[in-house]
Scaffold this motif. Sequence first.
Motif, PDB file in Angstrom:
ATOM      1  N   ILE A  42     -39.205  -7.560  22.184  1.00  0.00           N
ATOM      2  CA  ILE A  42     -39.750  -8.781  22.589  1.00  0.00           C
ATOM      3  C   ILE A  42     -40.600  -9.203  21.351  1.00  0.00           C
ATOM      4  N   PHE A  43     -40.696  -8.244  20.354  1.00  0.00           N
ATOM      5  CA  PHE A  43     -41.811  -8.902  19.376  1.00  0.00           C
ATOM      6  C   PHE A  43     -41.033  -8.863  18.030  1.00  0.00           C
ATOM      7  N   ASP A  44     -39.960  -7.968  17.749  1.00  0.00           N
ATOM      8  CA  ASP A  44     -39.290  -7.953  16.617  1.00  0.00           C
ATOM      9  C   ASP A  44     -38.331  -9.247  16.583  1.00  0.00           C
ATOM     10  N   ASP A  45     -38.402 -10.113  15.369  1.00  0.00           N
ATOM     11  CA  ASP A  45     -37.387 -11.142  15.399  1.00  0.00           C
ATOM     12  C   ASP A  45     -36.058 -10.506  15.015  1.00  0.00           C
ATOM     13  N   ARG A  46     -35.670  -9.385  14.336  1.00  0.00           N
ATOM     14  CA  ARG A  46     -34.465  -9.016  14.092  1.00  0.00           C
ATOM     15  C   ARG A  46     -33.524  -8.648  15.467  1.00  0.00           C
ATOM     16  N   ALA A  47     -34.298  -8.420  16.377  1.00  0.00           N
ATOM     17  CA  ALA A  47     -33.547  -7.983  17.826  1.00  0.00           C
ATOM     18  C   ALA A  47     -32.545  -9.051  18.377  1.00  0.00           C
ATOM     19  N   ASP A  48     -31.530  -8.846  18.999  1.00  0.00           N
ATOM     20  CA  ASP A  48     -30.574  -9.829  19.608  1.00  0.00           C
ATOM     21  C   ASP A  48     -31.202 -10.192  20.728  1.00  0.00           C
ATOM     22  N   LEU A  49     -31.969  -9.313  21.507  1.00  0.00           N
ATOM     23  CA  LEU A  49     -32.263  -9.657  23.032  1.00  0.00           C
ATOM     24  C   LEU A  49     -33.593  -9.621  23.077  1.00  0.00           C
ATOM     25  N   LYS A  50     -34.749 -10.863  23.780  1.00  0.00           N
ATOM     26  CA  LYS A  50     -35.910 -10.392  23.758  1.00  0.00           C
ATOM     27  C   LYS A  50     -36.590 -10.416  25.176  1.00  0.00           C
ATOM     28  N   TYR A  51     -36.094  -9.624  25.926  1.00  0.00           N
ATOM     29  CA  TYR A  51     -36.243  -9.358  26.884  1.00  0.00           C
ATOM     30  C   TYR A  51     -37.589  -8.490  27.050  1.00  0.00           C
ATOM     31  N   ASP A  52     -38.650  -8.850  27.886  1.00  0.00           N
ATOM     32  CA  ASP A  52     -39.735  -8.359  28.258  1.00  0.00           C
ATOM     33  C   ASP A  52     -39.542  -7.020  29.322  1.00  0.00           C
ATOM     34  N   LEU A  53     -39.455  -5.620  28.872  1.00  0.00           N
ATOM     35  CA  LEU A  53     -38.994  -4.534  29.697  1.00  0.00           C
ATOM     36  C   LEU A  53     -40.082  -4.317  30.697  1.00  0.00           C
ATOM     37  N   ASN A  54     -41.106  -5.056  31.036  1.00  0.00           N
ATOM     38  CA  ASN A  54     -41.867  -4.930  32.135  1.00  0.00           C
ATOM     39  C   ASN A  54     -41.337  -5.684  33.370  1.00  0.00           C
ATOM     40  N   CYS A  55     -40.301  -6.543  33.011  1.00  0.00           N
ATOM     41  CA  CYS A  55     -39.585  -7.147  33.988  1.00  0.00           C
ATOM     42  C   CYS A  55     -38.126  -6.922  33.965  1.00  0.00           C
ATOM     43  N   PRO A  56     -37.663  -7.134  35.364  1.00  0.00           N
ATOM     44  CA  PRO A  56     -36.163  -6.623  35.498  1.00  0.00           C
ATOM     45  C   PRO A  56     -35.348  -7.659  34.546  1.00  0.00           C
ATOM     46  N   VAL A  57     -34.231  -6.846  33.722  1.00  0.00           N
ATOM     47  CA  VAL A  57     -33.313  -7.542  33.084  1.00  0.00           C
ATOM     48  C   VAL A  57     -32.540  -8.202  33.913  1.00  0.00           C
ATOM     49  N   PRO A  58     -31.829  -9.405  33.260  1.00  0.00           N
ATOM     50  CA  PRO A  58     -30.848  -9.963  34.170  1.00  0.00           C
ATOM     51  C   PRO A  58     -29.624  -8.951  34.573  1.00  0.00           C
ATOM     52  N   GLN A  59     -28.941  -9.350  35.782  1.00  0.00           N
ATOM     53  CA  GLN A  59     -28.007  -8.505  36.262  1.00  0.00           C
ATOM     54  C   GLN A  59     -26.711  -8.645  35.484  1.00  0.00           C
ATOM     55  N   SER A  60     -26.501  -9.614  34.475  1.00  0.00           N
ATOM     56  CA  SER A  60     -25.477  -9.764  33.493  1.00  0.00           C
ATOM     57  C   SER A  60     -25.477  -8.448  32.608  1.00  0.00           C
ATOM     58  N   GLU A  61     -26.789  -7.818  32.518  1.00  0.00           N
ATOM     59  CA  GLU A  61     -26.712  -6.759  31.696  1.00  0.00           C
ATOM     60  C   GLU A  61     -26.524  -5.408  32.540  1.00  0.00           C
ATOM     61  N   TYR A  62     -26.301  -5.346  33.574  1.00  0.00           N
ATOM     62  CA  TYR A  62     -26.097  -4.142  34.224  1.00  0.00           C
ATOM     63  C   TYR A  62     -24.840  -3.639  33.965  1.00  0.00           C
ATOM     64  N   GLU A  63     -24.649  -2.156  33.508  1.00  0.00           N
ATOM     65  CA  GLU A  63     -23.365  -1.373  33.372  1.00  0.00           C
ATOM     66  C   GLU A  63     -22.859  -1.890  32.289  1.00  0.00           C
ATOM     67  N   LYS A  64     -23.492  -2.154  31.225  1.00  0.00           N
ATOM     68  CA  LYS A  64     -22.659  -3.051  30.042  1.00  0.00           C
ATOM     69  C   LYS A  64     -22.789  -2.096  28.865  1.00  0.00           C
ATOM     70  N   TYR A  65     -23.589  -1.013  28.710  1.00  0.00           N
ATOM     71  CA  TYR A  65     -23.691  -0.440  27.444  1.00  0.00           C
ATOM     72  C   TYR A  65     -23.005   1.180  27.573  1.00  0.00           C
ATOM     73  N   SER A  66     -22.410   1.561  26.732  1.00  0.00           N
ATOM     74  CA  SER A  66     -22.090   2.753  26.662  1.00  0.00           C
ATOM     75  C   SER A  66     -22.951   3.987  26.175  1.00  0.00           C
ATOM     76  N   THR A  67     -23.728   3.539  25.313  1.00  0.00           N
ATOM     77  CA  THR A  67     -25.029   4.515  24.912  1.00  0.00           C
ATOM     78  C   THR A  67     -26.181   3.366  24.863  1.00  0.00           C
ATOM     79  N   ILE A  68     -27.325   4.037  25.585  1.00  0.00           N
ATOM     80  CA  ILE A  68     -28.631   3.319  25.450  1.00  0.00           C
ATOM     81  C   ILE A  68     -29.462   4.435  24.849  1.00  0.00           C
ATOM     82  N   LEU A  69     -30.284   3.863  23.929  1.00  0.00           N
ATOM     83  CA  LEU A  69     -31.408   4.766  23.002  1.00  0.00           C
ATOM     84  C   LEU A  69     -32.624   4.340  22.907  1.00  0.00           C
ATOM     85  N   ASP A  70     -33.533   5.115  23.583  1.00  0.00           N
ATOM     86  CA  ASP A  70     -35.014   4.787  23.262  1.00  0.00           C
ATOM     87  C   ASP A  70     -35.446   5.932  22.824  1.00  0.00           C
ATOM     88  N   ILE A  71     -35.992   5.601  21.244  1.00  0.00           N
ATOM     89  CA  ILE A  71     -36.631   6.800  20.493  1.00  0.00           C
ATOM     90  C   ILE A  71     -38.015   6.289  20.409  1.00  0.00           C
TER      91      ILE A  71
END
Length: 222
Positions: A42-71
């Motif tokens: 939500i802060f970095d301008d280089r990001a592709d998606l600016k979602y606030d992760l405190n809120c549910p993401v759109p359903q269009s994002e459900y089951e979309k990614y083969s690998t999800i990385l939170d480091i």
Amino acid sequence: EPFLMLGYQDILGQDLPEDFRYKDVKHFLIAKNINNIKAIDIFDDRADLKYDLNCPVPQSEYEKYSTILDIGTVEHVFDTRVCLENYLRMSKVGGFFVLHTCVKGYFKHGLHVFNPEGLIDLFELNNLEIVYLKYSTSEGEPVQEPNHGEDVLIWIVGKKLQTIDALKIPQQRGWYDIYHIPTQKKIIKDQPRKLPESTIKRATYLILRLIWRILLKIKGKL
């Protein structure tokens, strides 16, 4: 692929191995022929998606990614329940969720430090098979138990086995003992597990290897 990175992750530190000398994780992955990469920040301008992760993401994002990385993102999000549910829902069936976060110490690093049992139970209750589980200090030294060391991190990888319906919320394990309530949960032991060499799993392995070696060299915060 597609690969989702939570937070736009720079590679910091000095004296890094030559094959890790990239300005950020995205460019590292591209160098390893992983090209379909998205980032939420939500802060970095280089990001592709600016979602606030405190809120549910759109359903269009459900089951979309083969690998999800939170480091190093979830501990900075106030509503961790919504944040983690977002991750689980965005992962494809058969895909992998890689989580690296604080489980001890880290005073004022983020908003939260997690009980690792709660994270493990969240994975298992919501159709994720744990294929890798390990703990380390902030310097990258392995520890057998999360209560060893001052600042301790969990490294956990789950494979999504099926679609999630309603999110199942874990209860703290200690209450089952206090009130003598039987459970049929399998307790996950603190043992690393070898990841098979499919394309998606190899990507996960590369990320874990990258983080591990950076932790050995890094000065300052991740």
